[in-house]
Every structure is written in structure tokens, then in C-alpha cells.
Write a protein that holds these residues in place. Structure first.
Motif, PDB file in Angstrom:
ATOM      1  N   THR A  20      31.669  -1.440  46.197  1.00 25.00           N
ATOM      2  CA  THR A  20      30.744  -2.181  47.050  1.00 25.00           C
ATOM      3  C   THR A  20      30.450  -3.583  46.539  1.00 25.00           C
ATOM      4  N   SER A  21      30.854  -3.889  45.309  1.00 28.28           N
ATOM      5  CA  SER A  21      30.570  -5.216  44.758  1.00 28.28           C
ATOM      6  C   SER A  21      31.673  -5.635  43.793  1.00 28.28           C
ATOM      7  N   GLU A  22      31.727  -6.919  43.510  1.00 32.37           N
ATOM      8  CA  GLU A  22      32.689  -7.429  42.546  1.00 32.37           C
ATOM      9  C   GLU A  22      32.408  -6.909  41.142  1.00 32.37           C
ATOM     10  N   VAL A  23      31.151  -6.730  40.819  1.00 30.22           N
ATOM     11  CA  VAL A  23      30.781  -6.175  39.507  1.00 30.22           C
ATOM     12  C   VAL A  23      31.315  -4.758  39.366  1.00 30.22           C
ATOM     13  N   GLN A  24      31.191  -3.970  40.426  1.00 26.50           N
ATOM     14  CA  GLN A  24      31.687  -2.595  40.383  1.00 26.50           C
ATOM     15  C   GLN A  24      33.216  -2.575  40.302  1.00 26.50           C
ATOM     16  N   ILE A  25      33.886  -3.486  40.980  1.00 23.64           N
ATOM     17  CA  ILE A  25      35.345  -3.557  40.897  1.00 23.64           C
ATOM     18  C   ILE A  25      35.775  -3.790  39.449  1.00 23.64           C
ATOM     19  N   LYS A  26      35.113  -4.720  38.788  1.00 21.53           N
ATOM     20  CA  LYS A  26      35.420  -4.994  37.378  1.00 21.53           C
ATOM     21  C   LYS A  26      35.160  -3.760  36.519  1.00 21.53           C
ATOM     22  N   ALA A  27      34.039  -3.085  36.757  1.00 20.19           N
ATOM     23  CA  ALA A  27      33.708  -1.886  35.986  1.00 20.19           C
ATOM     24  C   ALA A  27      34.741  -0.779  36.211  1.00 20.19           C
ATOM     25  N   LEU A  28      35.188  -0.606  37.441  1.00 22.56           N
ATOM     26  CA  LEU A  28      36.203   0.401  37.745  1.00 22.56           C
ATOM     27  C   LEU A  28      37.512   0.093  37.026  1.00 22.56           C
ATOM     28  N   ALA A  29      37.961  -1.158  37.106  1.00 23.40           N
ATOM     29  CA  ALA A  29      39.207  -1.552  36.448  1.00 23.40           C
ATOM     30  C   ALA A  29      39.107  -1.361  34.934  1.00 23.40           C
ATOM     31  N   ASN A  30      38.016  -1.806  34.356  1.00 25.76           N
ATOM     32  CA  ASN A  30      37.831  -1.655  32.907  1.00 25.76           C
ATOM     33  C   ASN A  30      37.783  -0.185  32.499  1.00 25.76           C
ATOM     34  N   SER A  31      37.156   0.646  33.312  1.00 26.76           N
ATOM     35  CA  SER A  31      37.065   2.073  33.027  1.00 26.76           C
ATOM     36  C   SER A  31      38.451   2.725  33.018  1.00 26.76           C
ATOM     37  N   VAL A  32      39.280   2.368  33.996  1.00 26.32           N
ATOM     38  CA  VAL A  32      40.641   2.918  34.061  1.00 26.32           C
ATOM     39  C   VAL A  32      41.453   2.469  32.856  1.00 26.32           C
ATOM     40  N   ILE A  33      41.405   1.188  32.544  1.00 28.22           N
ATOM     41  CA  ILE A  33      42.175   0.659  31.412  1.00 28.22           C
ATOM     42  C   ILE A  33      41.749   1.322  30.107  1.00 28.22           C
ATOM     43  N   ARG A  65      38.429 -10.243  41.463  1.00 21.72           N
ATOM     44  CA  ARG A  65      37.632  -9.030  41.713  1.00 21.72           C
ATOM     45  C   ARG A  65      37.472  -8.707  43.202  1.00 21.72           C
ATOM     46  N   ARG A  66      38.510  -8.914  43.957  1.00 20.73           N
ATOM     47  CA  ARG A  66      38.478  -8.524  45.375  1.00 20.73           C
ATOM     48  C   ARG A  66      39.475  -7.396  45.622  1.00 20.73           C
ATOM     49  N   TRP A  67      40.608  -7.460  44.931  1.00 18.90           N
ATOM     50  CA  TRP A  67      41.637  -6.428  45.007  1.00 18.90           C
ATOM     51  C   TRP A  67      42.328  -6.422  43.651  1.00 18.90           C
ATOM     52  N   VAL A  68      42.053  -5.421  42.865  1.00 19.32           N
ATOM     53  CA  VAL A  68      42.644  -5.302  41.536  1.00 19.32           C
ATOM     54  C   VAL A  68      43.789  -4.300  41.614  1.00 19.32           C
ATOM     55  N   ILE A  69      44.922  -4.684  41.051  1.00 15.62           N
ATOM     56  CA  ILE A  69      46.074  -3.798  40.961  1.00 15.62           C
ATOM     57  C   ILE A  69      46.365  -3.567  39.485  1.00 15.62           C
ATOM     58  N   LEU A  70      46.419  -2.300  39.100  1.00 15.97           N
ATOM     59  CA  LEU A  70      46.780  -1.899  37.745  1.00 15.97           C
ATOM     60  C   LEU A  70      48.071  -1.097  37.852  1.00 15.97           C
ATOM     61  N   ASP A  71      49.145  -1.624  37.303  1.00 19.25           N
ATOM     62  CA  ASP A  71      50.468  -1.019  37.431  1.00 19.25           C
ATOM     63  C   ASP A  71      50.828  -0.299  36.129  1.00 19.25           C
ATOM     64  N   HIS A  84      45.001   0.765  42.996  1.00 18.23           N
ATOM     65  CA  HIS A  84      44.498  -0.308  43.853  1.00 18.23           C
ATOM     66  C   HIS A  84      42.988  -0.128  43.981  1.00 18.23           C
ATOM     67  N   ILE A  85      42.239  -1.122  43.511  1.00 13.70           N
ATOM     68  CA  ILE A  85      40.778  -1.097  43.623  1.00 13.70           C
ATOM     69  C   ILE A  85      40.383  -2.268  44.515  1.00 13.70           C
ATOM     70  N   PHE A  86      39.847  -1.941  45.681  1.00 14.59           N
ATOM     71  CA  PHE A  86      39.546  -2.943  46.704  1.00 14.59           C
ATOM     72  C   PHE A  86      38.060  -3.152  46.866  1.00 14.59           C
ATOM     73  N   LYS A  87      37.714  -4.312  47.413  1.00 17.50           N
ATOM     74  CA  LYS A  87      36.441  -4.469  48.107  1.00 17.50           C
ATOM     75  C   LYS A  87      36.626  -3.766  49.437  1.00 17.50           C
ATOM     76  N   LYS A  88      35.593  -3.147  49.946  1.00 20.40           N
ATOM     77  CA  LYS A  88      35.697  -2.327  51.157  1.00 20.40           C
ATOM     78  C   LYS A  88      36.386  -3.068  52.307  1.00 20.40           C
ATOM     79  N   GLU A  89      35.989  -4.313  52.548  1.00 22.28           N
ATOM     80  CA  GLU A  89      36.548  -5.074  53.667  1.00 22.28           C
ATOM     81  C   GLU A  89      38.062  -5.269  53.523  1.00 22.28           C
ATOM     82  N   LEU A  90      38.512  -5.535  52.297  1.00 26.57           N
ATOM     83  CA  LEU A  90      39.939  -5.740  52.072  1.00 26.57           C
ATOM     84  C   LEU A  90      40.708  -4.434  52.194  1.00 26.57           C
ATOM     85  N   ARG A  91      40.116  -3.348  51.758  1.00 24.29           N
ATOM     86  CA  ARG A  91      40.784  -2.052  51.919  1.00 24.29           C
ATOM     87  C   ARG A  91      41.000  -1.763  53.401  1.00 24.29           C
ATOM     88  N   ASP A  92      39.977  -2.007  54.195  1.00 26.24           N
ATOM     89  CA  ASP A  92      40.100  -1.791  55.636  1.00 26.24           C
ATOM     90  C   ASP A  92      41.161  -2.715  56.242  1.00 26.24           C
TER      91      ASP A  92
END
Length: 138
Positions: free
Chosen positions: A65-78, A98-104, A111-119
Motif C-alpha cells: 500500500t505504500s513505498e515504505v512497505q514495498i522497501k520493507a517487503l524487498a528487504n525482508s525477502v533479500i 519503490r513502485r515495482w521491485v523485481i528480485l530475480d 514482483h512487488i508492486f504498488k497496487k495501482e501498477l499491479r492492476d
């Protein structure tokens, strides 16, 4: 491919004998989804695309729901993949914007999206022939 190589390939559950691939994609997906759940990733979906493309075996898709959460999600996975499996992300994109993070991770791409971009990009529709698993927080 010999019969023995095919059997070994099936036992290890990955679609290529490439040494750069993780031996157990399912374990990697489990660690990734747990890390996303821990940071409240939303609508976590696993797309099994191994029969549809040679790019990867699985996509893990979620949104925040937010750019802060996107960063937290990516960091958590890494962090989780490094600590639990000794796996480092091979390539990453979008952690700064922090709008669409891709971790390969080669055979698993997150793929970690902002809701609007995922849609908007609708990966689930683009890969509608993939086997889909939705991850629920128990």
C-alpha cells in the motif's frame, strides 16, 4: 538428455540442469512467501510458468500500500533468502523508485508492486495459462 539426467532433474524439481539455478525452487518460494507475509504483503500469488517460458520457473507476485512497505517487503525477502538458504538475489530492479521491485533469483522472480501498477500491468492475466497458487496468511 539421458534417462538418468531426466530422473535427477525431476527429483530436484527444477526445469534446467543449469548450475546457476537453485536446487529447490519450492523451498525458495516458501522462504520468499514467508518473508512477504511477515511484512504484510498483499494478495501473494505464485505463478508456475516453467512450462510456458525459459525465463524462470516461478513468479511470486504481491503488492503493497505504500513505498515504505514495498522497501520493507524487498528487504525482508533479500534478508530471509540470504539467512535461511544462503541465496543472494542475482539481479534486482526498482528498489530505489519503490513502485515495482523485481528480485530475480534465476528460477524464481519476485514482483512487488504498488497496487495501482499491479492492476495496470496485470501479470496474472498476461500469464493466464500458468498454474496459480494464492498464499493465505494462516
Amino acid at each position: 538428455m539421458t534417462q538418468n539426467a531426466q530422473t535427477k532433474k525431476n527429483e530436484q524439481q527444477f526445469t534446467s540442469i543449469s548450475p546457476s539455478k537453485t536446487a529447490d525452487a519450492d523451498k525458495l518460494v516458501e522462504v520468499i512467501t514467508n518473508a512477504l507475509l511477515e511484512k504484510k504483503g498483499e494478495e501473494i500469488t505464485i505463478l508456475d510458468v516453467h512450462e510456458l517460458t525459459t525465463l524462470t520457473d516461478k513468479f511470486v507476485v504481491c503488492h503493497a500500500t505504500s513505498e515504505v512497505q514495498i522497501k520493507a517487503l524487498a528487504n525482508s525477502v533479500i534478508q530471509a533468502t540470504k539467512e535461511e538458504l544462503g541465496e543472494s538475489v542475482w539481479k534486482e530492479e526498482g528498489r530505489e523508485s519503490r513502485r515495482w521491485v523485481i528480485l530475480d533469483y534465476v528460477n524464481v522472480v519476485v514482483h512487488i508492486f504498488k497496487k495501482e501498477l499491479r492492476d495496470y500491468y496485470a501479470l496474472e492475466r498476461m500469464w493466464n495459462d500458468a498454474e496459480v497458487t494464492r498464499v493465505e496468511d494462516n
